[in-house]
Design an enzyme around this catalytic site. Structure first.
Site, short mmCIF file in Angstrom:
data_model
loop_
_atom_site.label_atom_id
_atom_site.label_comp_id
_atom_site.label_asym_id
_atom_site.label_seq_id
_atom_site.Cartn_x
_atom_site.Cartn_y
_atom_site.Cartn_z
N ARG A 1 -9.37 -2.86 5.06
CA ARG A 1 -9.35 -3.81 3.94
C ARG A 1 -8.22 -3.47 2.96
NH1 ARG A 1 -13.83 -1.80 -0.46
NH2 ARG A 1 -13.50 0.43 -0.22
N THR B 1 -4.69 9.91 -1.89
CA THR B 1 -4.57 9.05 -0.72
C THR B 1 -3.31 8.21 -0.77
OG1 THR B 1 -6.97 8.92 -0.57
CG2 THR B 1 -5.71 7.29 0.66
N LYS C 1 -3.99 12.57 1.77
CA LYS C 1 -4.76 11.88 2.80
C LYS C 1 -4.01 10.59 3.12
CE LYS C 1 -9.31 9.82 3.68
NZ LYS C 1 -10.71 9.78 3.22
N LYS D 1 -3.39 7.10 5.13
CA LYS D 1 -4.04 6.04 5.87
C LYS D 1 -3.13 5.57 7.01
CE LYS D 1 -7.82 5.58 3.38
NZ LYS D 1 -9.17 5.77 3.93
N ASP E 1 -6.38 9.38 8.06
CA ASP E 1 -7.60 8.58 8.15
C ASP E 1 -7.25 7.25 8.80
OD1 ASP E 1 -10.03 7.37 7.95
OD2 ASP E 1 -10.15 7.44 5.76
N GLU F 1 -9.38 11.68 10.56
CA GLU F 1 -10.69 11.13 10.20
C GLU F 1 -10.93 9.80 10.91
OE1 GLU F 1 -12.80 10.04 5.93
OE2 GLU F 1 -10.97 11.25 5.97
N ASP G 1 -16.57 9.96 10.07
CA ASP G 1 -16.86 9.40 8.75
C ASP G 1 -17.84 8.24 8.91
OD1 ASP G 1 -16.98 8.31 6.22
OD2 ASP G 1 -14.85 7.86 6.05
N LYS H 1 -20.49 10.85 2.50
CA LYS H 1 -20.29 10.01 1.32
C LYS H 1 -21.66 9.58 0.81
CE LYS H 1 -15.77 8.24 2.72
NZ LYS H 1 -15.03 7.07 3.27
N ILE I 1 -14.13 3.22 -3.04
CA ILE I 1 -13.38 2.98 -4.26
C ILE I 1 -14.39 2.90 -5.40
CG2 ILE I 1 -11.83 1.41 -5.50
CD1 ILE I 1 -10.48 2.95 -3.29
N ASP J 1 -12.33 14.69 -1.42
CA ASP J 1 -11.53 13.47 -1.48
C ASP J 1 -12.03 12.62 -2.64
OD1 ASP J 1 -9.87 11.32 -0.84
OD2 ASP J 1 -11.25 10.53 0.65
N ASP K 1 -10.03 11.07 -5.36
CA ASP K 1 -8.91 10.54 -6.14
C ASP K 1 -9.13 9.13 -6.67
OD1 ASP K 1 -8.94 9.54 -3.56
OD2 ASP K 1 -6.77 9.41 -3.39
#
Length: 360
Positions: A24, A135, A160, A162, A191, A219, A244, A268, A298, A321, A323
């Site tokens: 996304r 990230t 990290k 993406k 990730d 990840e 994850d 998480k 987020i 993680d 941030d």
């Protein structure tokens, strides 16, 4: 000490830069804040962001789950009989993990305030400071290298990155561009957000290994449901593989670790439905010799503060993680976790150390 009320309020904070992953693109952080008040006046806070592509929840579904289903069942319960409260919270409806997490957070805030200690000490107090990564969103290689360089200059030592959009060669170019810009000293963790299939993942990771790009871990390289594919990647790469989206519950963790499908687990709170279940996942992972990371969706500083307190409390949680609040245009929280570049510390105030939530 009884639960007197459970209330929700919607919040929305713009990001300073669009956050792009294989799943996304996010431009605004939306969340439902939860406030629980007890019969003796203690107030606890929690947060639930809608992450449709991971938890399946929306703002409407979170609000409905909390206000119409969870609250009527929990109001009047003795919060000092916390095992009963958490059992009720986790059985009153299925899934809806972020909605449950927000309520779980507020309850833990209250319990730590009642005990008169910061939440991380209430939960175990293993460490009093964390180092978070930052990230790098998935974009073209030059933009990603620019972002990586800026984050390193701003005091971050772990990035990290993406990946998982486009062809494998595109991901290789992205990582190579970042390494050429920032050098080999910063740690890079990748990730893919389920962006590869198993064979693509093995090829991509193998090419990065052969190129000496020094990846700390990768990840969720494959789809969340594809545990056989996850194991295929883990068995055929030297780089550690982290699960994850494949792990929401302790039952998921049992399946992943019994298969030896991953080397590491990302916990998480929004997946696990809060601290109560997150502790079970970490304990099982630790018993199997598997280290954990705690990450987030987020989220604003409210949710991140809770996650950071949990992460700081446990020896087996080695990666952080957190941030997300640094990506937001403003902050609604007075108090909470304290950032000094990449280092996060906690106040000595009881609970989450949140003095006020500014909704004006």
């Amino acid at each position: 000490m009884y639960i007197k009320s459970i209330e929700t309020v919607d919040v929305a904070i713009p990001l300073t830069k669009p956050f792009k992953t294989a799943l996304r693109t996010v431009t605004t952080a939306y969340s439902v804040y939860v406030t629980i008040t007890t019969s003796n006046g203690i107030v606890g806070y929690g947060e639930a962001p809608p992450t449709h592509v991971i938890t399946g929840e929306s703002m409407d579904s979170i609000r409905y789950a909390i206000n119409e289903i969870i609250a009527p069942q929990l109001i009047g319960m003795n919060i000092l009989q916390s095992e009963q409260v958490f059992q009720k919270l986790n059985t009153v409806l299925v899934r809806n993990t972020s909605a449950k997490a927000a309520v779980d957070m507020a309850i833990h805030d209250i319990l730590a305030k009642y005990a008169g200690v910061p939440l991380y000490q209430f939960l175990g107090g293993y460490r009093d400071a964390l180092e978070t990564d930052f990230t790098v969103s998935v974009n073209d290689p030059t933009e990603m290298a620019d972002d990586a360089e800026r984050y390193i200059k701003n005091g971050f030592n772990v990035l990290k990155v993406k990946v998982g959009i486009g062809a494998i060669k595109d991901d290789i170019e992205r990582i190579r561009a970042i390494r050429e810009r920032v050098g080999m000293t910063p740690k890079l963790r990748l990730d893919a957000n389920q962006g590869w299939n198993a064979k693509e993942a093995v090829k991509a990771i193998g090419l990065m290994e052969d190129a000496g790009l020094s990846i700390e871990f990768v990840e969720q390289p494959v789809s969340a449901w594809d545990l056989e594919g996850l194991k295929y990647v883990t068995d055929r790469t030297h780089t550690p593989i982290m699960a994850d989206e494949s792990v929401f519950s302790v039952h998921d963790a049992i399946r992943v670790l019994n298969m030896r499908a991953a080397d590491l687990i990302n916990i998480k709170l929004m997946k696990s439905a809060g601290i109560y279940n997150a502790q079970k996942i970490n304990t099982f992972a630790e018993a199997n010799g598997v280290k954990c990371m705690v990450g987030s969706m987020i989220e604003t500083k409210l949710g991140i503060t809770v996650a950071a307190h949990f992460a700081a409390s446990k020896a087996n949680i080695r990666y952080f993680d957190f941030d997300a609040p640094l990506m937001l245009a403003n902050d609604l929280i007075v108090g909470g976790v304290i950032y000094e570049k990449s280092i996060m510390t906690f106040s000595n105030e009881p609970g989450l150390g949140i003095a006020h939530v500014n909704l004006d």
